[in-house]
Design an enzyme around this catalytic site. Structure first.
Site, PDB file in Angstrom:
ATOM      1  N   TYR A 154       0.836  -1.207   0.000  1.00 49.29           N
ATOM      2  CA  TYR A 154       0.000   0.000   0.000  1.00 49.29           C
ATOM      3  C   TYR A 154       0.878   1.268   0.000  1.00 49.29           C
ATOM      4  O   TYR A 154       0.623   2.220  -0.741  1.00 49.29           O
ATOM      5  CB  TYR A 154      -0.899  -0.050   1.231  1.00 49.29           C
ATOM      6  CG  TYR A 154      -1.920   1.043   1.379  1.00 49.29           C
ATOM      7  CD1 TYR A 154      -3.115   1.011   0.668  1.00 49.29           C
ATOM      8  CD2 TYR A 154      -1.718   2.093   2.278  1.00 49.29           C
ATOM      9  CE1 TYR A 154      -4.077   2.001   0.836  1.00 49.29           C
ATOM     10  CE2 TYR A 154      -2.667   3.079   2.461  1.00 49.29           C
ATOM     11  CZ  TYR A 154      -3.854   3.034   1.740  1.00 49.29           C
ATOM     12  OH  TYR A 154      -4.795   4.015   1.920  1.00 49.29           O
ATOM     13  N   LYS A 158       0.915   4.086  -2.827  1.00 46.07           N
ATOM     14  CA  LYS A 158       0.536   5.478  -2.514  1.00 46.07           C
ATOM     15  C   LYS A 158       1.687   6.456  -2.781  1.00 46.07           C
ATOM     16  O   LYS A 158       1.449   7.628  -3.112  1.00 46.07           O
ATOM     17  CB  LYS A 158       0.053   5.573  -1.064  1.00 46.07           C
ATOM     18  CG  LYS A 158      -1.292   4.876  -0.809  1.00 46.07           C
ATOM     19  CD  LYS A 158      -2.368   5.331  -1.782  1.00 46.07           C
ATOM     20  CE  LYS A 158      -3.782   5.050  -1.281  1.00 46.07           C
ATOM     21  NZ  LYS A 158      -4.807   5.373  -2.304  1.00 46.07           N
TER      22      LYS A 158
END
Ligand code: NAP
Length: 253
Positions: A154, A158
């Site tokens: 993640y 991001k």
């Protein structure tokens, strides 16, 4: 009709959480809004909320990581509401684990939805923006981009979104298109509820503990992010591009 009333926006992941609040907010700002989500019936609830308030909205079911589905979704929005010139890349998932336990499929799934999804949606919609010589793209990053234990997939996605945002701002600026990113801190949604569950923590206690670490002494709500999206999408924000705005209740992630 004001300028905003002639704009068409697509918000991905609009069935709930930050996406739903953003769709409702952009509709309140006067835009027609297509709420895209994996689960079209769930996205319809958001569209119905907007319609009940007098706005123009449709729900579209599509997986942002699937190029054919993305092309079909953008075509349907264009036929139904008009050419989209606002795009909020918000759809997201988490598959948290420490690196040594992280499966290849959990790595691939997170990278696919966030990075490939943002790439595919933006590529499909930018043609309409270039034709209109006007556009607004807002990509959802996260404070996790700065590093977060258990979120290697993640955090990488991001952080990648921030690089993508800055690059597209450079490439698309001459067509009147701005590209910005919002990096939320802790926001109360189904995504963070699932995290609390995974950690075996009571939700209310988890929110209280997280809020205690936030300078403004509260947890974020989806409307906090929708408000920042509204700023970037606004007609007056045309000289703001390639930025990452941390919306986290304080200066640190
Ligand atoms: P959420 O409540 O889990 O909502 C995400 C939505 O995206 C869901 O409706 C989900 O659909 C949809 N979605 C997932 N995969 C998709 C796909 N492949 N194609 C289309 N739609 C898809 O999450 P949220 O908390 O509102 O988060 C929204 C965004 O903000 C995400 O990008 C997230 O990473 C980011 N963010 C959130 C926080 C936070 O604290 N909540 C902090 C930083 C950043 P289904 O329900 O069908 O799965």
């Amino acid at each position: 009709m004001s300028t905003s009333a002639s704009r068409v926006a697509i918000v991905t992941g609009a069935a709930r959480g930050i996406g739903a609040a953003t769709a409702v907010r952009l509709a309140a700002d006067g835009l027609a809004v297509a709420g895209l989500d994996l689960d079209e019936p769930a996205a319809k609830e958001t569209a119905d909320t907007i319609s009940a308030a007098g706005g123009r909205s449709i729900a579209v079911g599509a997986d942002v990581a699937d190029a054919e589905a993305v092309a079909a979704a953008v075509a349907r929005v264009t036929e139904t509401l008009g050419a989209p010139t606002v795009l909020v890349n918000n759809a997201g998932i988490t598959r948290d684990n420490l690196l040594f336990k992280m499966s290849e499929s959990d790595w691939d799934a997170v990278i696919a939805v966030h990075l490939r999804g943002t790439f595919l949606m933006t590529k499909a919609v930018q043609a309409h923006m270039v034709a209109a010589r006007w556009g607004r793209i807002v990509n959802l990053s996260s404070t996790s981009a700065l590093g977060n234990r258990g979120q290697a997939n993640y955090a990488a996605a991001k952080a990648g979104i921030q690089g993508l945002t800055k690059t597209l701002a450079i490439e698309l600026g001459k067509f009147g298109i701005t590209v910005n990113s919002i990096a939320p801190g802790f926001i109360q949604t189904e995504m963070t509820k699932a995290t609390a569950e995974r950690l075996g923590q009571d939700w209310d206690a988890y929110v209280t503990a997280r809020a205690a670490q936030i300078p403004v002494a509260r947890a974020g709500v989806p409307e906090d992010i929708a408000h920042a999206v509204s700023f970037f999408v606004g007609e007056a924000a045309g000289f703001v591009s390639g930025q990452v705005l941390y919306v986290a209740g304080g200066p640190k992630a």
